[in-house]
Structures are given as structure tokens and as C-alpha cells.
Design an enzyme around this catalytic site. Structure first.
Site, PDB file in Angstrom:
ATOM      1  N   GLU A  20       0.874  -1.170   0.000  1.00 22.36           N
ATOM      2  CA  GLU A  20       0.000   0.000   0.000  1.00 22.36           C
ATOM      3  C   GLU A  20       0.912   1.221   0.000  1.00 22.36           C
ATOM      4  O   GLU A  20       1.759   1.372   0.872  1.00 22.36           O
ATOM      5  CB  GLU A  20      -0.901   0.008   1.227  1.00 22.36           C
ATOM      6  CG  GLU A  20      -1.867   1.177   1.242  1.00 22.36           C
ATOM      7  CD  GLU A  20      -2.801   1.145   2.436  1.00 22.36           C
ATOM      8  OE1 GLU A  20      -3.686   2.014   2.488  1.00 22.36           O
ATOM      9  OE2 GLU A  20      -2.643   0.289   3.324  1.00 22.36           O
ATOM     10  N   ASP A  50      -4.852  18.017  -5.222  1.00 19.32           N
ATOM     11  CA  ASP A  50      -3.832  17.034  -4.871  1.00 19.32           C
ATOM     12  C   ASP A  50      -3.223  16.376  -6.109  1.00 19.32           C
ATOM     13  O   ASP A  50      -2.455  15.429  -5.994  1.00 19.32           O
ATOM     14  CB  ASP A  50      -4.459  15.973  -3.969  1.00 19.32           C
ATOM     15  CG  ASP A  50      -3.474  15.362  -3.008  1.00 19.32           C
ATOM     16  OD1 ASP A  50      -2.403  15.953  -2.815  1.00 19.32           O
ATOM     17  OD2 ASP A  50      -3.775  14.307  -2.461  1.00 19.32           O
TER      18      ASP A  50
END
Length: 98
Positions: A50, A61
Site C-alpha cells: 500500500e 492534490d
């Protein structure tokens, strides 16, 4: 990508073993460390990685997420086989007074 992750869990279940899912933050401690960190996690036995995408701007973002995708592409070019999940976050919009 979900199919890759499902295959990993199915294979580990068939082996009677748990999946080793790891986490690393993209760009930590330095951007150039991300790919070597991912490769080291896999070499150390990670079944799934992850990759945390740092939250840099509550309204845009985009560049940070794009950089995280570049890390994955570069890691794949260097031989990374483990599935990678991108972890991000979002902030709820601010409530306006009535």
C-alpha cells in the site's frame, strides 16, 4: 488491480498462510527513496504494497498523486511484481454558516 489483489489473497489462503500487506508513504523520507523502499518491501516478503499518497493541498492534490503513479511505474520497470494500492485521503468541504 482488484483482480491482482484477489489472486494474492486466494493463493495465500490456498497455502494456509496470511497475506503480508505492507505500507510505505510515497516520498518518505525523500522522493528518491520511494522506489527502493517498495522493492525492499517486496524482497522482504511483502505480498501487497500500500503506497500512501501524502496530502499536500486540500483543493488540488493532482501533482502528488501523479508522482505516486510515477513511483509505481518506475518500480515496475525495476522488477516489482507485488500488487500496489494507492492510499489517499480527502477532506470534506467546509461547512458555510447559514
Amino acid at each position: 488491480m482488484a483482480e491482482h489483489i484477489k489472486r494474492v489473497f486466494a493463493a495465500k489462503k490456498a497455502e494456509g498462510e496470511p497475506a503480508f500487506v505492507t505500507f510505505v508513504t510515497a516520498g518518505y523520507p525523500r522522493p528518491e527513496d520511494t522506489v527502493p523502499n517498495m522493492l525492499a518491501l517486496e524482497a522482504g516478503g511483502a505480498d501487497i504494497i500500500e503506497l500512501g499518497v501524502p496530502f499536500s493541498d486540500p483543493t488540488a492534490d493532482g501533482p502528488t498523486i501523479q508522482a505516486a503513479n510515477t513511483y509505481v511505474r518506475e518500480a515496475r520497470a525495476q522488477g516489482l511484481k507485488a500488487p500496489v494500492m494507492l492510499m489517499g485521503q480527502s477532506s470534506p468541504p467546509e461547512e458555510k454558516p447559514m
